[in-house]
Design a protein around this motif. Sequence first.
Motif, PDB file in Angstrom:
ATOM      1  N   GLU A 292       0.803  -1.214   0.000  1.00  0.00           N
ATOM      2  CA  GLU A 292       0.000   0.000   0.000  1.00  0.00           C
ATOM      3  C   GLU A 292       0.839   1.268   0.000  1.00  0.00           C
ATOM      4  N   THR A 293       2.117   1.166   0.448  1.00  0.00           N
ATOM      5  CA  THR A 293       2.962   2.351   0.584  1.00  0.00           C
ATOM      6  C   THR A 293       4.293   2.098  -0.100  1.00  0.00           C
ATOM      7  N   ALA A 294       4.785   3.102  -0.791  1.00  0.00           N
ATOM      8  CA  ALA A 294       6.101   2.978  -1.423  1.00  0.00           C
ATOM      9  C   ALA A 294       7.180   2.884  -0.358  1.00  0.00           C
ATOM     10  N   ALA A 295       8.282   2.224  -0.694  1.00  0.00           N
ATOM     11  CA  ALA A 295       9.353   1.985   0.271  1.00  0.00           C
ATOM     12  C   ALA A 295       9.926   3.291   0.799  1.00  0.00           C
ATOM     13  N   SER A 296      10.139   4.293  -0.080  1.00  0.00           N
ATOM     14  CA  SER A 296      10.727   5.558   0.370  1.00  0.00           C
ATOM     15  C   SER A 296       9.786   6.293   1.303  1.00  0.00           C
ATOM     16  N   GLU A 297       8.490   6.270   0.962  1.00  0.00           N
ATOM     17  CA  GLU A 297       7.509   6.938   1.818  1.00  0.00           C
ATOM     18  C   GLU A 297       7.376   6.226   3.158  1.00  0.00           C
ATOM     19  N   SER A 298       7.397   4.880   3.118  1.00  0.00           N
ATOM     20  CA  SER A 298       7.312   4.109   4.362  1.00  0.00           C
ATOM     21  C   SER A 298       8.506   4.398   5.268  1.00  0.00           C
ATOM     22  N   LEU A 299       9.699   4.452   4.678  1.00  0.00           N
ATOM     23  CA  LEU A 299      10.894   4.747   5.464  1.00  0.00           C
ATOM     24  C   LEU A 299      10.800   6.127   6.081  1.00  0.00           C
ATOM     25  N   TRP A 300      10.331   7.106   5.322  1.00  0.00           N
ATOM     26  CA  TRP A 300      10.209   8.471   5.824  1.00  0.00           C
ATOM     27  C   TRP A 300       9.184   8.550   6.962  1.00  0.00           C
ATOM     28  N   THR A 301       8.147   7.711   6.886  1.00  0.00           N
ATOM     29  CA  THR A 301       7.091   7.722   7.900  1.00  0.00           C
ATOM     30  C   THR A 301       7.567   7.107   9.214  1.00  0.00           C
ATOM     31  N   HIS A 302       8.325   6.016   9.113  1.00  0.00           N
ATOM     32  CA  HIS A 302       8.684   5.270  10.327  1.00  0.00           C
ATOM     33  C   HIS A 302      10.057   5.652  10.892  1.00  0.00           C
ATOM     34  N   LEU A 303      10.823   6.419  10.142  1.00  0.00           N
ATOM     35  CA  LEU A 303      12.164   6.762  10.611  1.00  0.00           C
ATOM     36  C   LEU A 303      12.158   7.501  11.947  1.00  0.00           C
ATOM     37  N   PRO A 304      11.219   8.384  12.239  1.00  0.00           N
ATOM     38  CA  PRO A 304      11.240   9.063  13.544  1.00  0.00           C
ATOM     39  C   PRO A 304      11.109   8.112  14.747  1.00  0.00           C
ATOM     40  N   ALA A 305      10.566   6.894  14.502  1.00  0.00           N
ATOM     41  CA  ALA A 305      10.424   5.947  15.616  1.00  0.00           C
ATOM     42  C   ALA A 305      11.781   5.587  16.214  1.00  0.00           C
ATOM     43  N   ALA A 306      12.813   5.613  15.365  1.00  0.00           N
ATOM     44  CA  ALA A 306      14.157   5.323  15.882  1.00  0.00           C
ATOM     45  C   ALA A 306      14.585   6.377  16.894  1.00  0.00           C
ATOM     46  N   GLY A 307      14.045   7.596  16.747  1.00  0.00           N
ATOM     47  CA  GLY A 307      14.388   8.651  17.692  1.00  0.00           C
ATOM     48  C   GLY A 307      13.963   8.311  19.105  1.00  0.00           C
ATOM     49  N   TYR A 308      12.829   7.598  19.251  1.00  0.00           N
ATOM     50  CA  TYR A 308      12.364   7.210  20.583  1.00  0.00           C
ATOM     51  C   TYR A 308      13.411   6.330  21.269  1.00  0.00           C
ATOM     52  N   TYR A 309      13.844   5.272  20.572  1.00  0.00           N
ATOM     53  CA  TYR A 309      14.758   4.303  21.187  1.00  0.00           C
ATOM     54  C   TYR A 309      16.139   4.908  21.448  1.00  0.00           C
ATOM     55  N   ILE A 310      16.618   5.710  20.505  1.00  0.00           N
ATOM     56  CA  ILE A 310      17.949   6.303  20.682  1.00  0.00           C
ATOM     57  C   ILE A 310      17.938   7.331  21.811  1.00  0.00           C
ATOM     58  N   SER A 311      16.897   8.172  21.853  1.00  0.00           N
ATOM     59  CA  SER A 311      16.829   9.193  22.911  1.00  0.00           C
ATOM     60  C   SER A 311      16.622   8.546  24.279  1.00  0.00           C
ATOM     61  N   PHE A 312      15.796   7.487  24.360  1.00  0.00           N
ATOM     62  CA  PHE A 312      15.594   6.790  25.632  1.00  0.00           C
ATOM     63  C   PHE A 312      16.922   6.206  26.125  1.00  0.00           C
ATOM     64  N   ALA A 313      17.659   5.543  25.226  1.00  0.00           N
ATOM     65  CA  ALA A 313      18.933   4.928  25.611  1.00  0.00           C
ATOM     66  C   ALA A 313      19.941   5.984  26.046  1.00  0.00           C
TER      67      ALA A 313
ATOM     68  N   ALA B 173       9.378   8.656  33.458  1.00  0.00           N
ATOM     69  CA  ALA B 173       9.839   9.974  33.009  1.00  0.00           C
ATOM     70  C   ALA B 173      10.648   9.856  31.719  1.00  0.00           C
ATOM     71  N   LEU B 174      11.526   8.852  31.656  1.00  0.00           N
ATOM     72  CA  LEU B 174      12.322   8.665  30.439  1.00  0.00           C
ATOM     73  C   LEU B 174      11.432   8.309  29.253  1.00  0.00           C
ATOM     74  N   ASP B 175      10.428   7.453  29.499  1.00  0.00           N
ATOM     75  CA  ASP B 175       9.505   7.069  28.424  1.00  0.00           C
ATOM     76  C   ASP B 175       8.745   8.292  27.908  1.00  0.00           C
ATOM     77  N   PHE B 176       8.250   9.116  28.822  1.00  0.00           N
ATOM     78  CA  PHE B 176       7.515  10.323  28.420  1.00  0.00           C
ATOM     79  C   PHE B 176       8.400  11.258  27.600  1.00  0.00           C
ATOM     80  N   LEU B 177       9.618  11.484  28.060  1.00  0.00           N
ATOM     81  CA  LEU B 177      10.527  12.378  27.332  1.00  0.00           C
ATOM     82  C   LEU B 177      10.929  11.809  25.981  1.00  0.00           C
ATOM     83  N   ALA B 178      11.129  10.465  25.918  1.00  0.00           N
ATOM     84  CA  ALA B 178      11.496   9.843  24.651  1.00  0.00           C
ATOM     85  C   ALA B 178      10.352   9.950  23.645  1.00  0.00           C
ATOM     86  N   ASN B 179       9.115   9.781  24.118  1.00  0.00           N
ATOM     87  CA  ASN B 179       7.969   9.988  23.228  1.00  0.00           C
ATOM     88  C   ASN B 179       7.912  11.441  22.754  1.00  0.00           C
TER      89      ASN B 179
END
Length: 419
Positions: free
Chosen positions: A55-76, A100-106
């Motif tokens: 349903e979604t092109a690979a480039s668009e899908s990557l652009w949509t989900h890439l910010p999710a990595a920010g949650y894990y990296i910022s939490f760590a 608190a860390l979870d809230f800030l990472a979100n």
Amino acid sequence: MKMNPFDSPFRVSLGSAVFVLGLVAFSSLPPLVIGASTGAVVVGFRVFLDALTGETAASESLWTHLPAAGYYISFAAMAAMVHFRRQMAAPIRAGVMGAALDFLANGCELAIRYGMGESFLFSGHMLVVLSLFAILRSFCVIGVYNMWMTKHVRSLAEARKEELERLMMVNSGLYEEMVYLQKSMALMEDMTRQSYDLYSRLVEGKPVEPRIALDLAEHIHEAKKDMQRIFAGLSKLIGRQSGRGRIPIAELCAMVIRANEKYASLSGKAITFSYHGQIDLATDQLYPLLSVLNNLVSNAVEAIRKNGAVELRARLEGNGLVIEVEDDGPGISADDIAWIFQPGFTTKYDRQGNPSTGIGLTHARDIAQALGGHLQLVKSEPGQTVFRLVVPTSRLLQAQTDAFQNERPPVPPQGAHLV
């Protein structure tokens, strides 16, 4: 299991709880490594799922989900800064800090999405939702972690209980052997005095009753039986038979140090022991070397009044092994140096005023000579006394049976006289 609370690609799920649990469990890995790896895998997996639906092109899908990595990296990153792993010993504090860390990472992920063009209506409702999910996931992790730790502690407690019971049985057996050992020590001390008295009478040409030799033989036989009982009991407790084979010189010196650390502790002295030597040599001549080194080190312990240091040094010199024993005791007086290796000479007396037999250094010298080497006093002055043992390496590589045959000093030829 996921929810999209703000009608956008931003989602919350229990996968984040698994991530936090892994962050705590894999303590050997840096938090940032875990965060970056998890972020990359999550983004890749979400892009893969979108590719399956088509349903979604690979480039668009990557652009949509890439910010999710920010949650894990910022939490760590934040977990590393506040040393989150160290807080797990206090569950309530760890739960609050995790929330608190979870809230800030979100918040970091939402900020990244906002910066990439996604629109959000920031409101109190959003803050409440993020807070509730942060508390839920954080305390879920704390609960699972503590259940696992409780099970682990119970397993350790059971193992320690079994080990304690085993040690109690061993201690009971050791107490029995200690009774025999105390009896044998008293008997051996008496035999030593009788033997030296017999030696003195023979040297002085005085008449000796045959009964004295018979009494010594009886005592020796009784001591031998006690030693056999002790050996059998200890072999059963340890669960192994004798016969170590060759052992390195460094390990042999370590055995001497451990034995004399206990001796110094029982004597109420604070003595530091050390060993220096980088030699690659193992020997079968365990008992002769132990006899000599134990004699030298125990003499050093007895010479030191309260506090001091004893050092063992080993090196290879030519075709021989050189072991030096140095202590910082008061030293040996110049008048006594010429007599220390003579049978019967002693400067040690027990609490009742009875002198020692003075056979120790003589015996150590005879063992060294039986091994083809020699034992000498190198230096003695207040604050530094050094004994040196030199043994040919060729003799150290011989079988142990040779050592027993050679340990007894040769009998003087007829006509020779003792000095």
